[in-house]
Design a protein around this motif. Structure first.
Motif, mmCIF file in Angstrom:
data_model
loop_
_atom_site.group_PDB
_atom_site.id
_atom_site.type_symbol
_atom_site.label_atom_id
_atom_site.label_comp_id
_atom_site.label_asym_id
_atom_site.label_seq_id
_atom_site.Cartn_x
_atom_site.Cartn_y
_atom_site.Cartn_z
ATOM 1 N N GLY A 113 0.811 -1.210 0.000
ATOM 2 C CA GLY A 113 0.000 0.000 0.000
ATOM 3 C C GLY A 113 0.843 1.257 0.000
ATOM 4 N N ALA A 114 2.119 1.121 0.390
ATOM 5 C CA ALA A 114 3.022 2.277 0.379
ATOM 6 C C ALA A 114 4.357 1.962 -0.274
ATOM 7 N N LEU A 115 4.662 0.684 -0.441
ATOM 8 C CA LEU A 115 5.920 0.243 -1.044
ATOM 9 C C LEU A 115 5.578 -0.794 -2.112
ATOM 10 N N PRO A 116 5.992 -0.585 -3.350
ATOM 11 C CA PRO A 116 5.624 -1.531 -4.410
ATOM 12 C C PRO A 116 6.078 -2.954 -4.098
ATOM 13 N N LEU A 117 5.218 -3.927 -4.419
ATOM 14 C CA LEU A 117 5.538 -5.335 -4.257
ATOM 15 C C LEU A 117 4.969 -6.089 -5.457
ATOM 16 N N ASP A 118 5.823 -6.849 -6.124
ATOM 17 C CA ASP A 118 5.448 -7.590 -7.329
ATOM 18 C C ASP A 118 5.655 -9.074 -7.067
ATOM 19 N N VAL A 119 4.561 -9.808 -6.902
ATOM 20 C CA VAL A 119 4.697 -11.226 -6.577
ATOM 21 C C VAL A 119 5.241 -12.034 -7.758
ATOM 22 N N GLN A 120 5.151 -11.501 -8.969
ATOM 23 C CA GLN A 120 5.691 -12.232 -10.113
ATOM 24 C C GLN A 120 7.214 -12.205 -10.141
ATOM 25 N N ILE A 157 3.267 7.056 -3.989
ATOM 26 C CA ILE A 157 3.149 7.219 -2.540
ATOM 27 C C ILE A 157 4.520 7.124 -1.885
ATOM 28 N N GLN A 158 5.308 6.133 -2.281
ATOM 29 C CA GLN A 158 6.648 5.994 -1.723
ATOM 30 C C GLN A 158 7.518 7.220 -2.054
ATOM 31 N N ALA A 159 7.410 7.704 -3.285
ATOM 32 C CA ALA A 159 8.178 8.886 -3.689
ATOM 33 C C ALA A 159 7.752 10.110 -2.885
ATOM 34 N N TYR A 160 6.465 10.241 -2.616
ATOM 35 C CA TYR A 160 5.985 11.377 -1.821
ATOM 36 C C TYR A 160 6.569 11.331 -0.414
ATOM 37 N N CYS A 161 6.569 10.146 0.190
ATOM 38 C CA CYS A 161 7.114 10.018 1.543
ATOM 39 C C CYS A 161 8.614 10.310 1.566
ATOM 40 N N LYS A 162 9.310 9.896 0.534
ATOM 41 C CA LYS A 162 10.750 10.175 0.439
ATOM 42 C C LYS A 162 11.006 11.674 0.381
ATOM 43 N N LYS A 163 10.274 12.359 -0.464
ATOM 44 C CA LYS A 163 10.434 13.801 -0.594
ATOM 45 C C LYS A 163 10.056 14.519 0.701
ATOM 46 N N LEU A 164 9.003 14.051 1.348
ATOM 47 C CA LEU A 164 8.496 14.692 2.555
ATOM 48 C C LEU A 164 9.476 14.591 3.722
ATOM 49 N N THR A 165 10.154 13.462 3.850
ATOM 50 C CA THR A 165 11.007 13.211 5.019
ATOM 51 C C THR A 165 12.467 13.552 4.794
ATOM 52 N N GLU A 187 20.708 4.173 6.516
ATOM 53 C CA GLU A 187 20.949 4.699 5.182
ATOM 54 C C GLU A 187 19.770 4.375 4.263
ATOM 55 N N PRO A 188 19.477 5.247 3.283
ATOM 56 C CA PRO A 188 18.280 5.078 2.449
ATOM 57 C C PRO A 188 18.197 3.733 1.723
ATOM 58 N N ALA A 189 19.340 3.165 1.353
ATOM 59 C CA ALA A 189 19.304 1.899 0.611
ATOM 60 C C ALA A 189 18.784 0.748 1.450
ATOM 61 N N TRP A 190 18.765 0.928 2.779
ATOM 62 C CA TRP A 190 18.411 -0.182 3.670
ATOM 63 C C TRP A 190 17.251 0.159 4.589
ATOM 64 N N ARG A 191 16.430 1.109 4.168
ATOM 65 C CA ARG A 191 15.209 1.419 4.914
ATOM 66 C C ARG A 191 14.145 1.907 3.950
ATOM 67 N N ALA A 192 12.924 1.868 4.417
ATOM 68 C CA ALA A 192 11.818 2.419 3.637
ATOM 69 C C ALA A 192 11.701 3.917 3.914
ATOM 70 N N HIS A 193 10.965 4.612 3.064
ATOM 71 C CA HIS A 193 10.737 6.047 3.268
ATOM 72 C C HIS A 193 9.393 6.319 3.934
ATOM 73 N N HIS A 194 8.483 5.340 3.883
ATOM 74 C CA HIS A 194 7.186 5.526 4.531
ATOM 75 C C HIS A 194 7.217 5.081 5.995
ATOM 76 N N LEU A 195 8.272 4.401 6.401
ATOM 77 C CA LEU A 195 8.381 3.896 7.771
ATOM 78 C C LEU A 195 9.862 3.713 8.086
ATOM 79 N N PHE A 196 10.344 4.455 9.082
ATOM 80 C CA PHE A 196 11.732 4.284 9.497
ATOM 81 C C PHE A 196 11.879 4.708 10.952
ATOM 82 N N GLY A 197 12.950 4.224 11.574
ATOM 83 C CA GLY A 197 13.180 4.497 12.979
ATOM 84 C C GLY A 197 14.258 5.540 13.189
#
Length: 382
Positions: free
Chosen positions: A193-200, A295-303, A319-329
């Motif tokens: 819902g906030a981070l793309p996921l492709d089951v294929q 949505i993910q891009a918006y959260c990245k820009k916002l934070t 570091e950004p490569a190892w965390r999400a932008h919609h949820l981080f600690g």
């Protein structure tokens, strides 16, 4: 993408940056729920078709969201724990002797595996996070990859860690699981819902996702994808609506041992919830219109500014490569008292969650610069 706050009923004097706890309702989702309640006033207008049509719409929408062409692989569930318990009930325990999970996973993605291991003399292999902050996410992923071997029966992870947003690279981990002939199961509650996921491309055997967080839906509904390894499994419940020809209400006493096709057999009883299902449909329609990558891009820009400004103060952020932008600690400098921080946040109407050693930041499209600036002011002042 612009801020979508006008689509929600959020007051201007509150800063809700806590979607990982529970999403606020879109106005359209709220309206759909009210209409569902009102529909029950006139039950004679609820036809047998209504038990099926909206459920099919919901499956189609979720299938599109996770990029599977088969909507019949989607089950309508009441919770993540229900879906993962369904998975646990259909594992072939003869295929391995260990289950790999990440340390401090959400309990719904731990208890089913603990019970399974106790019943089948299996080892629960918990891969803890590195204690040192430098390269934490990358090293954690490496530890998980190293733990998957020929003894592995199952690898069960989230796309991100629920407490601090550490990103688990599912394609690499999934590939290793497939090489080991292990089941690969994803708890998507804090990402889908906030981070793309492709089951294929990832090829998981199951993806289970609660609806009330990043899917922007109501509480007590979840959605699950079940791949070919589970498609002929045994459900938790033996309900009537999951059976072949259940659309024919006049023939329901012609009992059938055959299920509806695909993962529909795993649906919860009374899945045709005339309040929750329309709400979930409206939420997924809106997500489809926005686009998950947007949505993910918006959260990245916002934070971005928040992350840049906090580092010089001694706050630790992955570091950004190892965390999400919609949820981080955010982990604190040693001198900051979490109790004092929480008190300040309450005073300023800033809504966040402390999870473990991290302050969990989880914005969505209803947040704007003012929300993040209010948080930044408190953290820099402390």
């Amino acid at each position: 993408m612009e801020c979508q706050k006008q689509r929600f009923s959020l007051p201007d004097d509150h800063h809700y940056v806590n979607c990982a706890y529970m999403a606020p309702l879109l106005k359209t989702v709220e309206t759909a729920g009210i209409a569902g309640i009102q529909r029950k006033r006139r039950p004679w207008e609820i036809s047998p078709d209504h038990f099926f049509e909206e459920s099919h719409q919901l499956r189609d929408l979720f299938a599109h969201l996770i990029h599977t062409p088969k909507a019949e692989n989607i089950a309508i569930l009441p919770s993540t724990s229900y879906g993962l318990s369904t998975v646990a009930g259909n594992l072939d325990h003869r295929k391995g002797t260990s289950i790999v999970i990440a340390g401090e996973q959400f309990p719904s993605n731990v208890y089913p595996w603990r019970q399974f291991c106790a019943r089948h003399d299996c080892q629960l292999n918990i891969i803890e996070a590195p204690t040192a902050p430098e390269g934490r996410g990358e090293k954690w992923n490496e530890r998980i990859l190293d733990a998957i071997d020929a003894s592995s029966l199952l690898v069960a992870l989230g796309n991100v860690h629920w407490a601090d947003g550490t990103l688990f690279h599912l394609e690499k981990i999934g590939a290793r699981a497939h090489e080991a002939d292990a089941y690969f199961v994803i708890d998507g509650t804090q990402s889908v819902g906030a981070l793309p996921l492709d089951v294929q491309s990832i090829r998981p055997d199951a993806v289970i996702c609660s609806g009330y967080k990043w899917l922007l839906g109501p509480y007590s509904i979840a959605l699950g994808y079940f791949g070919e390894k589970f498609i002929n499994g045994i459900p938790i419940e033996e309900g009537w609506i999951e059976r072949e020809n259940s659309e024919d209400f006049s023939g329901l006493v012609n009992y059938s041992d055959r299920y509806q096709p695909g993962a529909i057999r795993f649906d919860v009883g009374e899945r045709s919830n005339f309040i929750l299902v329309p709400m979930m449909i409206e939420a997924l329609r809106q997500l489809r219109q926005w686009g998950i990558s947007n949505i993910q891009a918006y959260c990245k820009k916002l934070t971005g500014e928040l992350v840049r400004e906090l580092r010089p103060y001694g706050y630790q952020i992955e570091e950004p490569a190892w965390r999400a932008h919609h949820l981080f600690g955010i982990r604190f400098p040693a001198h900051i008292d979490p109790a004092e921080l929480n008190q300040r946040l309450v005073q300023e109407n800033i809504h966040l969650s402390l999870r473990g050693s991290a302050l969990r930041i989880s914005p969505n499209v209803y947040n704007d610069h003012e929300d993040l600036q209010a948080l930044l002011d408190v953290l820099t002042d402390l």
